[in-house]
Design a protein around this motif. Structure first.
Motif, PDB file in Angstrom:
ATOM      1  N   GLY A 259       2.810  13.895  -0.605  1.00 29.21           N
ATOM      2  CA  GLY A 259       3.550  15.140  -0.392  1.00 29.21           C
ATOM      3  C   GLY A 259       3.111  15.814   0.903  1.00 29.21           C
ATOM      4  N   TRP A 260       1.808  15.865   1.110  1.00 25.44           N
ATOM      5  CA  TRP A 260       1.261  16.471   2.324  1.00 25.44           C
ATOM      6  C   TRP A 260       1.603  15.637   3.554  1.00 25.44           C
ATOM      7  CZ3 TRP A 260      -0.439  21.269   1.753  1.00 25.44           C
ATOM      8  CH2 TRP A 260      -0.843  21.677   0.479  1.00 25.44           C
ATOM      9  N   ASN A 261       1.507  14.312   3.412  1.00 25.42           N
ATOM     10  CA  ASN A 261       1.829  13.447   4.538  1.00 25.42           C
ATOM     11  C   ASN A 261       3.306  13.566   4.921  1.00 25.42           C
ATOM     12  OD1 ASN A 261       1.077  11.300   6.453  1.00 25.42           O
ATOM     13  ND2 ASN A 261       2.536  10.103   5.257  1.00 25.42           N
ATOM     14  N   GLY A 262       4.168  13.609   3.912  1.00 28.66           N
ATOM     15  CA  GLY A 262       5.598  13.763   4.181  1.00 28.66           C
ATOM     16  C   GLY A 262       5.898  15.078   4.883  1.00 28.66           C
ATOM     17  N   ARG A 263       5.265  16.150   4.401  1.00 29.79           N
ATOM     18  CA  ARG A 263       5.510  17.445   5.038  1.00 29.79           C
ATOM     19  C   ARG A 263       4.946  17.466   6.454  1.00 29.79           C
ATOM     20  NH1 ARG A 263       3.895  23.233   2.476  1.00 29.79           N
ATOM     21  NH2 ARG A 263       1.877  22.655   3.338  1.00 29.79           N
TER      22      ARG A 263
ATOM     23  N   ASP B  61      -1.482  19.714   7.590  1.00 32.01           N
ATOM     24  CA  ASP B  61      -1.086  18.876   6.460  1.00 32.01           C
ATOM     25  C   ASP B  61      -1.683  17.474   6.564  1.00 32.01           C
ATOM     26  OD1 ASP B  61       0.242  20.945   5.250  1.00 32.01           O
ATOM     27  OD2 ASP B  61       2.253  20.128   5.549  1.00 32.01           O
ATOM     28  N   ILE B  62      -1.864  16.966   7.779  1.00 31.43           N
ATOM     29  CA  ILE B  62      -2.538  15.671   7.931  1.00 31.43           C
ATOM     30  C   ILE B  62      -3.994  15.801   7.492  1.00 31.43           C
ATOM     31  CG2 ILE B  62      -3.439  14.011   9.623  1.00 31.43           C
ATOM     32  CD1 ILE B  62      -0.745  14.243  11.078  1.00 31.43           C
ATOM     33  N   ALA B  63      -4.618  16.900   7.826  1.00 32.82           N
ATOM     34  CA  ALA B  63      -6.001  17.120   7.384  1.00 32.82           C
ATOM     35  C   ALA B  63      -6.076  17.099   5.860  1.00 32.82           C
ATOM     36  CB  ALA B  63      -6.528  18.443   7.933  1.00 32.82           C
ATOM     37  N   ARG B  64      -5.121  17.735   5.211  1.00 37.40           N
ATOM     38  CA  ARG B  64      -5.085  17.736   3.738  1.00 37.40           C
ATOM     39  C   ARG B  64      -4.827  16.320   3.216  1.00 37.40           C
ATOM     40  NH1 ARG B  64      -6.918  19.947  -0.861  1.00 37.40           N
ATOM     41  NH2 ARG B  64      -5.333  19.848  -2.471  1.00 37.40           N
ATOM     42  N   THR B  65      -3.917  15.588   3.855  1.00 37.79           N
ATOM     43  CA  THR B  65      -3.636  14.204   3.462  1.00 37.79           C
ATOM     44  C   THR B  65      -4.916  13.379   3.522  1.00 37.79           C
ATOM     45  OG1 THR B  65      -1.374  14.341   4.331  1.00 37.79           O
ATOM     46  CG2 THR B  65      -2.280  12.133   4.001  1.00 37.79           C
ATOM     47  N   LEU B  66      -5.647  13.500   4.614  1.00 37.56           N
ATOM     48  CA  LEU B  66      -6.853  12.698   4.801  1.00 37.56           C
ATOM     49  C   LEU B  66      -7.995  13.147   3.893  1.00 37.56           C
ATOM     50  CD1 LEU B  66      -6.694  12.206   8.661  1.00 37.56           C
ATOM     51  CD2 LEU B  66      -6.229  10.505   6.869  1.00 37.56           C
ATOM     52  N   THR B  67      -7.977  14.395   3.474  1.00 37.14           N
ATOM     53  CA  THR B  67      -8.953  14.857   2.489  1.00 37.14           C
ATOM     54  C   THR B  67      -8.685  14.173   1.149  1.00 37.14           C
ATOM     55  OG1 THR B  67      -9.211  17.001   3.566  1.00 37.14           O
ATOM     56  CG2 THR B  67      -9.824  16.886   1.247  1.00 37.14           C
TER      57      THR B  67
ATOM     58  N   HIS C 272      -5.723   6.814   4.805  1.00 35.80           N
ATOM     59  CA  HIS C 272      -4.297   6.934   5.118  1.00 35.80           C
ATOM     60  C   HIS C 272      -4.071   6.665   6.604  1.00 35.80           C
ATOM     61  CE1 HIS C 272      -0.170   8.073   5.001  1.00 35.80           C
ATOM     62  NE2 HIS C 272      -0.256   8.429   3.723  1.00 35.80           N
ATOM     63  N   PHE C 273      -3.904   5.383   6.918  1.00 33.43           N
ATOM     64  CA  PHE C 273      -3.720   4.959   8.306  1.00 33.43           C
ATOM     65  C   PHE C 273      -2.449   5.536   8.916  1.00 33.43           C
ATOM     66  CE2 PHE C 273      -2.599   1.461   5.384  1.00 33.43           C
ATOM     67  CZ  PHE C 273      -1.223   1.387   5.592  1.00 33.43           C
ATOM     68  N   GLY C 274      -1.426   5.787   8.107  1.00 34.77           N
ATOM     69  CA  GLY C 274      -0.192   6.382   8.623  1.00 34.77           C
ATOM     70  C   GLY C 274      -0.414   7.800   9.122  1.00 34.77           C
ATOM     71  N   ALA C 275      -1.163   8.576   8.350  1.00 36.28           N
ATOM     72  CA  ALA C 275      -1.482   9.940   8.778  1.00 36.28           C
ATOM     73  C   ALA C 275      -2.319   9.926  10.049  1.00 36.28           C
ATOM     74  CB  ALA C 275      -2.208  10.684   7.650  1.00 36.28           C
ATOM     75  N   MET C 276      -3.256   8.979  10.114  1.00 37.78           N
ATOM     76  CA  MET C 276      -4.093   8.872  11.317  1.00 37.78           C
ATOM     77  C   MET C 276      -3.258   8.523  12.544  1.00 37.78           C
ATOM     78  SD  MET C 276      -7.389   6.827   9.923  1.00 37.78           S
ATOM     79  CE  MET C 276      -8.202   7.310   8.417  1.00 37.78           C
ATOM     80  N   ALA C 277      -2.335   7.587  12.381  1.00 39.59           N
ATOM     81  CA  ALA C 277      -1.477   7.200  13.508  1.00 39.59           C
ATOM     82  C   ALA C 277      -0.629   8.393  13.963  1.00 39.59           C
ATOM     83  CB  ALA C 277      -0.593   6.022  13.127  1.00 39.59           C
ATOM     84  N   GLY C 278      -0.118   9.148  13.013  1.00 37.84           N
ATOM     85  CA  GLY C 278       0.658  10.343  13.360  1.00 37.84           C
ATOM     86  C   GLY C 278      -0.186  11.378  14.085  1.00 37.84           C
ATOM     87  N   LEU C 279      -1.416  11.557  13.620  1.00 40.72           N
ATOM     88  CA  LEU C 279      -2.317  12.503  14.275  1.00 40.72           C
ATOM     89  C   LEU C 279      -2.633  12.047  15.696  1.00 40.72           C
ATOM     90  CD1 LEU C 279      -4.015  15.064  14.019  1.00 40.72           C
ATOM     91  CD2 LEU C 279      -5.844  13.649  13.027  1.00 40.72           C
TER      92      LEU C 279
ATOM     93  N   ILE D  37       0.845  -1.206   0.000  1.00 40.88           N
ATOM     94  CA  ILE D  37       0.000   0.000   0.000  1.00 40.88           C
ATOM     95  C   ILE D  37       0.874   1.247   0.000  1.00 40.88           C
ATOM     96  CG2 ILE D  37      -1.610   1.354   1.421  1.00 40.88           C
ATOM     97  CD1 ILE D  37      -2.897  -1.428   2.196  1.00 40.88           C
ATOM     98  N   TRP D  38       1.898   1.269   0.867  1.00 42.54           N
ATOM     99  CA  TRP D  38       2.797   2.428   0.894  1.00 42.54           C
ATOM    100  C   TRP D  38       3.472   2.612  -0.466  1.00 42.54           C
ATOM    101  CZ3 TRP D  38       3.046   6.375   4.102  1.00 42.54           C
ATOM    102  CH2 TRP D  38       2.564   6.233   5.405  1.00 42.54           C
TER     103      TRP D  38
END
Length: 185
Positions: A101-105, A121-127, A132-139, A53-54
């Motif tokens: 790009g947003w998730n990385g930033r 940027d996580i909000a933008r990633t999830l939009t 995006h489970f990685g962004a959620m875990a980071g949040l 997936i990644w």
């Protein structure tokens, strides 16, 4: 000759749009299957699916954008969040619909201790990529650091609904459930 260009430009643009829609639809099908399998996979199979997936998420469709993504990730791995932010900002400027790009930033801002921009940027990633489970875990991790266990628990649970074997998140949920239950008394 200019007359022909006037007619060709809209046709080329329309064909390009159809190509992009077809390519995007085709790319989503394998991801859907991977996410379906992820929900019932054992830990070993889940780790393999997560890597796949990644890999899919990391494909921008442009070698130049892929290079910016890799440079940003390399800067993060080297502990240089300012350089990573520069690379990821260039990536989000040139490919604003590319969620990685947003998730990385977001990760770079987090590493720099800038939670506000990271959360944005996580909000933008999830939009752009609601799974995006990685962004959620980071949040969730940020909410924990901001001493908001209820919000962290909510985000972690959402990540586990997508990826039940997400490393470390089940333990975080158990820890936070105990903490939240203790604060309600």
């Amino acid at each position: 000759m200019k007359v022909h260009r006037q007619f060709l430009n809209p046709i080329v643009a329309a064909l390009f749009a159809v190509f992009l829609l077809t390519a995007t639809a085709g790319a989503e099908e394998p991801l859907d299957g991977m996410f379906d399998k992820l929900k019932s996979a054992d830990a070993r199979a889940a780790a393999r699916l997560e890597r796949e997936i990644w890999n899919e998420w990391s494909k921008s469709g442009s070698p130049a954008m892929d290079l910016l993504l890799q440079r940003g990730r390399d800067a993060l791995a080297a502990g240089n969040p300012a350089e990573a932010i520069d690379h990821f900002t260039a990536l989000t400027d040139h490919a604003p619909e590319f969620a990685e790009g947003w998730n990385g930033r977001a990760a770079a801002y987090y590493q720099a201790g800038q939670f506000g921009p990271s959360i944005a940027d996580i909000a933008r990633t999830l939009t752009l990529n609601e799974r995006h489970f990685g962004a959620m875990a980071g949040l969730g991790a940020m909410y924990e650091e901001l001493n908001n266990p209820q919000k962290a628990l909510e985000v972690y649970r959402a990540a586990l609904a997508i990826h039940p074997n997400l490393r470390g998140v089940s333990q975080s949920v158990q820890r936070l459930e105990a903490k939240v239950a203790g604060t309600d008394l």
